[in-house]
Scaffold this active site. Structure first.
Site, short mmCIF file in Angstrom:
data_model
loop_
_atom_site.label_atom_id
_atom_site.label_comp_id
_atom_site.label_asym_id
_atom_site.label_seq_id
_atom_site.Cartn_x
_atom_site.Cartn_y
_atom_site.Cartn_z
N GLY A 8 -7.86 -0.15 -4.36
CA GLY A 8 -6.80 -0.03 -3.35
C GLY A 8 -6.22 -1.37 -2.99
CB ALA A 9 -6.21 -4.45 -4.93
CB THR A 10 -1.25 -2.25 -4.96
OG1 THR A 10 -1.45 -0.88 -4.59
CG2 THR A 10 -1.88 -2.53 -6.31
N GLY A 12 -1.27 -2.98 2.10
CA GLY A 12 -2.01 -2.93 3.34
C GLY A 12 -3.26 -3.79 3.35
CB SER A 134 -11.11 5.43 9.45
OG SER A 134 -10.22 5.66 10.53
CE1 TYR A 159 -7.58 8.32 5.75
CE2 TYR A 159 -7.93 8.28 8.12
CZ TYR A 159 -7.80 7.62 6.92
OH TYR A 159 -7.92 6.25 6.89
#
Length: 277
Positions: A8-10, A12, A134, A159
């Site tokens: 998820g590096a791309t 935020g 979260s 979520y």
């Protein structure tokens, strides 16, 4: 030199973490599903000044076949991983199934880090596993008989349940693989693209609420802290917010639920149920 594999590096939190980790001298392997975005973040990380190599990997982690392919690629290229940062995740407004038959929130947010971590466990010996959870986990309700949300679907509840799974997975991993340091964290409510995967109310709310949210840089701070700091080196099985250990919800501390989730997840992705390190 610390080697960090970051999913998820791309955008935020992941993008901000990549830049900060690189700045602090970590060697990075960045994972994203869009090759152009991965390359753009890799360039940004290289320009941050740390001087360590930055590698690029492309994978859609909502598909377990891609998770397996990524794990194989990583195993071939790197002998040891100091930190696996399971950061990829998303919120989807409506229920959809992947081509493999999994509900996509559960697949991307929980099954992918569960499978990837297990496939790389021998490369992680003595290392750290950092998973982006979260505070939304408190709104989650985990039903082991309905992991695919077939009975009902509410975007925020599903979520939240996936983030609850992240914490339960972290705690169970710490128990099953004591040679690892497995922790998770709540980044705060961050200006990021996670809620913009569908048109509609969630895209509107995340767009309107953006000015009031934390910056990605602030949200990434606990990820970087758990990955690199000496202070965090001895932690395992913990839930962190703002670089402090906190108690998650009662359900997130339920050891029977954690064990059950592990066993069900292993069955779903084809791993041995009783695998211990």
């Amino acid at each position: 030199m610390t080697f960090v594999l970051l999913t998820g590096a791309t955008r935020g939190i992941g993008q901000a973490a990549a830049v900060e980790l690189a700045k602090q001298g970590a060697e990075l392997a960045l994972v994203g599903r869009d090759a152009e975005r991965v390359s753009a973040v890799a360039r940004e990380a290289r320009a941050a000044g740390g001087g360590a190599p930055v590698h690029e990997h492309i994978a859609d982690l909502s598909l377990m076949a891609n998770v397996r392919a990524l794990a194989e690629e990583v195993r071939e290229r790197y002998q040891h991983i100091d930190v696996l940062a399971n950061n990829a995740g998303a919120l989807f407004a409506s229920r959809k199934q992947t081509s493999e038959g999994f509900e996509q929130t559960f697949a991307l947010n929980h099954l992918a880090p569960f499978l990837l971590t297990n496939l790389l466990r021998d490369r992680l010996a003595g290392g750290r596993v950092v998973t982006t959870a979260s505070g939304a986990h408190r709104s989650g309700r985990l039903d082991l008989d309905d992991l695919q949300s077939e009975k009902s679907y509410s975007a925020m509840r599903v979520y939240g349940t996936s983030k609850l799974c992240n914490i339960l997975f972290t705690r169970e991993l710490a128990k099953r693989a004591p040679q690892l340091h497995a922790n998770c964290f709540h980044p705060g409510v961050v200006r990021t693209g996670f809620g913009k995967n569908d048109n509609g109310i969630w895209k509107l709310l995340t767009t309107l609420g953006g000015p009031f949210f934390r910056s990605p840089q602030r949200g990434a701070r606990s990820l970087v802290w758990l990955s690199l700091s000496e202070e965090a080196a001895g932690l395992t099985g913990e839930y962190v917010q703002d670089e402090k250990v906190l108690q998650p919800s009662g359900q997130a501390r339920n050891e029977i639920l954690a064990e059950g989730l592990w066993e069900h997840s292993a069955q779903l992705v084809g791993l041995p149920v009783d695998a211990h390190a």
